[in-house]
Design an enzyme around this catalytic site. Structure first.
Site, PDB file in Angstrom:
ATOM      1  N   GLU A   4       0.835  -1.210   0.000  1.00 48.20           N
ATOM      2  CA  GLU A   4       0.000   0.000   0.000  1.00 48.20           C
ATOM      3  C   GLU A   4       0.861   1.248   0.000  1.00 48.20           C
ATOM      4  OE1 GLU A   4      -0.501  -2.657   1.916  1.00 48.20           O
ATOM      5  OE2 GLU A   4      -2.302  -3.422   0.924  1.00 48.20           O
ATOM      6  N   HIS A  43     -11.195  -6.821   7.784  1.00 46.57           N
ATOM      7  CA  HIS A  43     -11.959  -6.554   6.560  1.00 46.57           C
ATOM      8  C   HIS A  43     -13.251  -5.810   6.876  1.00 46.57           C
ATOM      9  CE1 HIS A  43      -9.416 -10.036   5.704  1.00 46.57           C
ATOM     10  NE2 HIS A  43      -9.437  -9.670   4.435  1.00 46.57           N
TER      11      HIS A  43
END
Lengths: 438, 362
Positions: free
Chosen positions: B85, B154
């Protein structure tokens, strides 16, 4: 289970106790310095591979040292870029100017004209010579110690000083710490104080250039200490994954403030060797040899421009001065290191090479140094006419709230009104200097 | 008119389809399809728009938001990235400096943290620190929020972290129509935008009753998504339902949950779907709270220092003398997002209902 510890036994009873290794530099203040353990190889001995060669064939370049200039002041071997004397004098001039600029700005900080400065003494070749090997519109993503690039690219000194003084001439509106320059016109990215962030950004820029079928490449500079950041890993990885036209220059100047290069892993391997694990081309170069710096950067630029891939270059050099105006190196390292550094001084080495070629002499050198110092002094005076840090408000107050976004949202508008109100309360008659400099 | 409204053109009132769509047959899309459409149109209109992220290329994204885009626009403009990321955001910063308009996807908002330095210290600050020489015109798309049994990695709703950073805009759509118009606005915006997609409502709005079947978007008018280009200005809230009793401030999934609760309890509320939290539509909030005199704030994220705290402070500062009850917040609990106890964590109908009862008591 034979390897299960006996819960009754003393911890580590039957095995040697583990010990933690905390790296320690060889020399501390007061120590006599002996750099004989540093293997610098011999100038001219390294072969020069083809720019399109496979990274795995370059293993030796990650551990050796590309050198051109010998102790005899002559250029040796296949890495000699064979620059004409005029180009060499230009290179020397930019390096001398960089040094003169550093001297004057350092003094300016000590005189209270600004808050902060960082010299690059001893490392001038790694920015000036490397930059000369690039096209002027190749995009550079520097760290904070590559002022030599701006000087080489012809960025006006007065702009640099205006920025250092955060004065009314400062194009960055006094927002950035001194020396965090930015000049899009000179393809010079805005410098960040956060370390190594520029390295994967350079890769992204290079990817964009490749996406667009451009011919420009990107180059980034990062200190060896900062290669410890995850961003540097991302840079190496993205560079190799996308075969990005980028050069990752690691300036190994041995010191990151007070932490020696061992804290970035230098006790076990070289920084150029990082390239091997990624499948990047890797070169380890004498960073105090301007000809080697030029040649290595040129090699990497040719490689990138031919779509042959990215290169990681370790410039092996020495930070002759403190990290910045905020630290005193005599508190953590031996003062002898600078004198004993086995690869000498880049400015002197290039000067001596030109003299050896019969293209220069001490008299011209002295004259050049004097002229550089006087030029910097003159421009400094011009910049001081725009104000120095702490002398009044140099930029209109509202500029503090501008450029957070392209347009001012309501909450910043309200806060700007509050800030203006506070100034009016403190200075009911208004500030005579506001927006006009000191 | 809020200040930010002028930033995007054309100006549209909420829920009003643009004129160009009137002649065409009605088209209903779920939020995934609407996002895909927005990306496709943006890429058609501007060759500098590139889409990148983990699994977004050939595969088309784990939620299918980028399906078909690589085939249509080529590998140079839609490509997979390493699982990094930091690298994804950093590369987007460099691409933006070059002149591209990158739309990186972070596969789950929970994974965005390794990219935070590049977002906070770099993307959000480029314009300011370079006095507008360099900008970061990127839109970071990322599915966020819970309700899908995603466990703690998540399910998170980290919008308050980004709202706290000067220089970032944060957008959270609640309907397919809005998702398309807001995403196109975000991509066309010259500042970095965090675009959080409430993944629980990708396929249909959520009532808060996890034990009832999901109703697909096509059964709701908000799934009518016109073809072609349209934008919804960033910083303009949507009045989802209108009522006199109470103002409910929400965004994303929670808009639909509070709507369902109000319907069930027969409460007539101004449900204000904020759509963007920075810039915030303060005028719409003030107007509604001054009308109803009561305000409930609902978000899924953890409570302490959540964006609800900012909203509560703003409402109190600006509408105090119009308030007839203390401002209430309904949020997730201050725990990591649990897996098996997801529905005990989720601010569902009971928590919202009790807060409404309390706020409407006198």
């Amino acid at each position: 289970m034979a390897d299960r510890p006996d819960p009754q036994a003393q911890a580590g009873h039957n095995a040697p106790g583990l010990s933690l290794h905390v790296p320690e530099p060889k020399f501390r203040p007061g120590d006599a310095v002996d750099f004989s353990h540093v293997d610098v190889g011999e100038p001219g001995k390294q072969p020069r591979p083809d720019e399109t060669c496979a990274p795995e064939t370059m293993r030796d370049f990650a551990y050796g040292l590309v050198r051109v200039l010998g102790d005899d002041n002559r250029a040796h071997g296949p890495w000699d870029p064979k620059l004409d004397p005029e180009t060499l004098r230009t290179m020397l001039g930019h390096m001398a100017m960089t040094r003169a600029f550093d001297e004057r700005m350092f003094r300016g900080q000590r005189q209270g004209k600004t808050s902060f400065y960082m010299k690059c003494t001893g490392e001038e070749a790694t920015s000036v010579a490397a930059s000369m090997a690039l096209a002027s519109d190749d995009m550079v993503f520097p760290s904070y110690r590559q002022q030599g690039i701006l000087i080489q690219r012809g960025y006006p000194l007065i702009e640099m000083i205006n920025q250092i003084y955060s004065n009314r001439g400062d194009k960055l509106k006094g927002r950035q710490l001194p020396i965090m320059y930015s000049s899009k016109e000179h393809s010079f990215f805005t410098i960040s104080g956060n370390l190594a962030t520029q390295t994967p950004q350079a890769v992204g820029w290079a990817m964009a250039s490749a996406i667009k079928g451009d011919t420009r490449i990107a180059a980034t500079w990062v200190g060896e200490g900062s290669t410890a950041e995850g961003d540097f890993h991302s840079a190496c990885l993205f560079a190799t994954v996308y075969n990005a036209p980028v050069i990752l220059n690691v300036i190994n100047n041995q010191w990151a403030i007070s932490s020696f290069s061992g804290f970035a892993g230098a006790e076990r391997t070289t920084f150029a060797a990082r390239a091997l694990g990624y499948g990047l081309a890797g070169l380890r170069v004498d960073g105090n040899d301007p000809l080697a710096c030029y040649a290595a950067e040129q090699w990497a630029a040719n490689r990138a421009r031919a779509n042959a891939g990215p290169t990681l270059i370790e410039f092996f050099t020495y930070r002759a001065e403190g990290h910045s105006t905020s630290d005193d190196p005599s508190g953590y390292r031996s003062a002898q290191e600078r004198e004993e550094w086995p690869l000498g001084d880049p400015v002197m080495r290039l000067k001596n090479h030109l003299i050896e070629l019969g293209e220069w002499d001490e008299e011209r050198q002295e004259k050049m140094d004097l002229e550089a110092a006087e030029h910097v002094k003159k421009v400094t005076k011009e910049a001081e006419a725009n104000g120095i840090l702490g002398h009044g408000l140099h930029h209109p107050f509202r500029t503090m709230f501008e450029d957070v976004f392209e347009e001012l949202p309501w909450h910043l508008k309200e806060q700007a009104e509050q800030a203006i109100h506070e100034r009016e309360t403190k200075f009911p008659g208004g500030l005579p200097n506001e927006g006009k400099g000191a | 008119m809020s200040e930010t409204e002028t930033m995007s053109a054309p100006d549209q009132t909420p829920d009003q389809a643009p004129n160009q769509a009137e002649a065409k047959p009605e088209r209903r899309l779920n939020m995934i399809e609407a996002i895909n459409d927005a990306l496709d149109i943006s890429m058609q209109r501007d060759e500098n728009v590139v889409v990148m992220g983990e699994d977004v290329g050939y595969f088309g994204g784990v939620f299918r938001c980028t399906a078909g885009l690589q085939e249509k626009h080529g590998k140079n403009r839609v490509f997979d990235t390493p699982i990094s990321e930091c690298g994804i955001i950093a590369a987007a910063v460099g691409m933006g400096a070059y002149g591209l308009r990158p739309v990186p996807e972070i596969q789950f908002a929970d994974y965005i943290y390794p990219g935070l330095d590049q977002l906070i210290s770099e993307a959000a600050r480029l314009r300011y620190r370079s006095a507008a020489e360099y900008i970061a015109p990127m839109t970071v798309r990322s599915p966020f929020g819970g309700g899908i049994f995603g466990g703690q990695t998540h399910s998170q709703s980290p919008e308050a972290i980004f709202a706290h950073v000067s220089g970032l805009k944060t957008v959270i759509p609640a309907t397919p129509y809005d998702a398309k118009g807001l995403l196109i606005s975000a991509i066309e915006d010259n500042d970095p935008v965090i675009f959080f997609e409430p993944k629980r409502i990708y396929n249909g709005p959520f009532s808060g009753y996890y034990d009832k079947p999901v109703q697909p978007w096509k059964k709701f008018d908000q799934s009518v998504v016109p073809e072609g280009h349209y934008t919804i200005p960033l910083g303009k809230a949507r009045l989802a339902t209108e009522g006199e009793q109470v103002t409910i401030l929400a965004y994303g999934t929670m808009v639909h949950v509070v709507e369902a609760v109000c319907k069930e309890k027969g409460i007539e509320a101004d449900v204000l779907d904020l759509r963007t939290i920075v810039p915030l539509d303060i005028e719409a909030i003030e107007a509604s709270v001054k009308k109803t005199g009561r305000c409930l704030i609902v978000h899924e994220a953890t409570r302490t220092a959540g964006f609800g705290a900012e909203l509560s402070a703003l409402v109190t500062e600006r509408c105090f003398y119009h308030l007839e009850a203390p401002v209430e917040r309904v949020t997730g609990f201050d725990t990591p997002y649990p897996h098996s106890l997801e529905w005990a964590y989720f601010p569902g109908p009971i928590r919202i209902g009790e807060a409404l009862d309390k706020i409407l008591k006198d």
